[in-house]
Design an enzyme around this catalytic site. Structure first.
Site, short mmCIF file in Angstrom:
data_model
loop_
_atom_site.label_atom_id
_atom_site.label_comp_id
_atom_site.label_asym_id
_atom_site.label_seq_id
_atom_site.Cartn_x
_atom_site.Cartn_y
_atom_site.Cartn_z
N ASP A 67 22.34 8.49 13.07
CA ASP A 67 21.54 9.18 12.05
C ASP A 67 20.21 9.69 12.58
OD1 ASP A 67 20.51 6.63 12.42
OD2 ASP A 67 21.01 5.91 10.43
N ASP A 136 20.03 -3.50 1.80
CA ASP A 136 20.90 -3.11 0.68
C ASP A 136 22.35 -2.89 1.13
OD1 ASP A 136 20.68 -0.75 2.09
OD2 ASP A 136 19.86 0.43 0.42
N GLU A 143 23.77 4.82 2.02
CA GLU A 143 23.20 3.97 0.98
C GLU A 143 24.27 3.57 -0.04
OE1 GLU A 143 20.50 2.73 1.55
OE2 GLU A 143 18.79 4.07 1.68
C1 GLP Z 1 17.76 1.76 9.37
C2 GLP Z 1 18.86 2.51 10.17
C3 GLP Z 1 20.08 1.65 10.29
C4 GLP Z 1 19.64 0.24 10.58
C5 GLP Z 1 19.00 -0.36 9.37
C6 GLP Z 1 18.33 -1.69 9.61
O1 GLP Z 1 17.23 2.43 8.33
N1 GLP Z 1 19.21 3.79 9.71
O2 GLP Z 1 20.93 2.17 11.30
O3 GLP Z 1 20.73 -0.55 10.93
O4 GLP Z 1 18.16 0.56 8.74
O5 GLP Z 1 17.11 -1.56 10.25
P1 GLP Z 1 16.44 -2.74 11.06
O6 GLP Z 1 17.30 -3.01 12.23
O7 GLP Z 1 15.09 -2.21 11.49
O8 GLP Z 1 16.35 -3.89 10.14
#
Ligand code: GLP
Length: 260
Positions: A67, A136, A143
């Site tokens: 992404d 979430d 989402e």
């Molecule tokens: C982000 C990314 C995800 C990631 C998730 C968790 O927004 N788009 O790919 O796995 O949220 O983030 P984190 O690893 O910082 O907790």
């Protein structure tokens, strides 16, 4: 699903790195799906170490990131392009032309997303997809209520995700509300998935995804339909799993031939 519960993020990341390395050694022209966020940082550090000290060779590897934020240039301090350069690509020998990240500045989003899917197909498909998980239950930026058959497209972030990720947007850097993300359908086509989750903040999403009903309200739960997913988590992230003792027992008693 294989659920591996380990005491620390360090140990979990080491096992994940071993799975990635095994994939690359088995198939030097592997296609990797990569994630961002804080969770895979230690995995990337370990892969860099393996490249430097053990000759892990990325010269034929292709990568596709999950992404990117809409509106952020590749050079932007909080873009996922920049994250990947700084945390992995600058330190290994993957050719730049082999790395792919959704273009947050594309002028024609539907055409770009279709092209991204086509590039994944043309590369032979993703051999191993690295995933984190949102509080979430999102994977990539899919989402809750994302179609479980979705493909790469634009999504709007939930308030919860915006607030979880606000820490990356310091000072007056504006946080985009829109993102381009591979879909759940895209992720489900990868041949192997390694999902990492650390800390008690992820415990509910992990338990719901692994043991709860399959629902678009918990996008990671779609992985229950995936034939080869490893969920590698630390103890705090495991503390809401009903069958945690069973997973520990299974992993502790793996026969040698099955060790990662
Ligand atoms: C982000 C990314 C995800 C990631 C998730 C968790 O927004 N788009 O790919 O796995 O949220 O983030 P984190 O690893 O910082 O907790």
């Amino acid at each position: 699903m294989e659920i591996i519960v380990l005491p620390t993020p360090e140990e979990s990341s080491r096992i994940a790195a071993r799975l990635v390395a095994k994939q690359i050694r088995h198939k030097p022209h592997s296609v990797l799906g990569l994630a961002t966020g804080s969770t895979p940082l230690m995995l990337y550090r370990e892969l860099i170490r393996m490249h430097r000290e053990e000759g892990l060779d990325f010269s034929r590897v292709t990568t596709f990131n999950l992404d990117e934020y809409v509106g952020l240039s590749p050079e932007h301090s909080t873009s996922y392009h920049r994250y990947m350069q700084e945390n992995l690509f600058d330190h290994i020998n993957v050719p730049e032309k082999n790395t792919h990240i959704p273009d947050g500045l594309t002028e024609d989003i539907p055409i770009f997303c279709e092209g991204y899917e086509a590039q994944i197909q043309a590369s032979g498909g993703i051999d191993l997809q690295v995933l984190g998980i949102g509080t979430d239950g999102h994977v990539g930026f899919n989402e809750p209520t994302s179609s479980l058959a979705s493909r790469t497209r634009i999504k709007t972030l939930t308030r919860q995700t915006l607030s979880d990720n606000a820490r990356f947007f310091a000072g007056d850097v504006e946080q985009p509300h829109h993102v381009l993300t591979m879909g759940i359908g895209t992720i489900m086509e990868s041949r192997q998935v390694v999902l990492l989750a650390f800390g008690s903040g992820k415990a509910e999403a992990v338990a719901a995804s692994v043991e709860g009903p399959i629902s678009s309200m918990m996008p990671a739960s779609a992985l229950q339909f995936h034939p080869r997913t490893h969920v590698i988590i630390d103890e705090p992230a495991a503390n809401k799993l009903a069958k945690a003792d069973y997973y520990r027992w299974v992993y502790g008693n793996k026969p040698d031939w099955q060790q990662h």
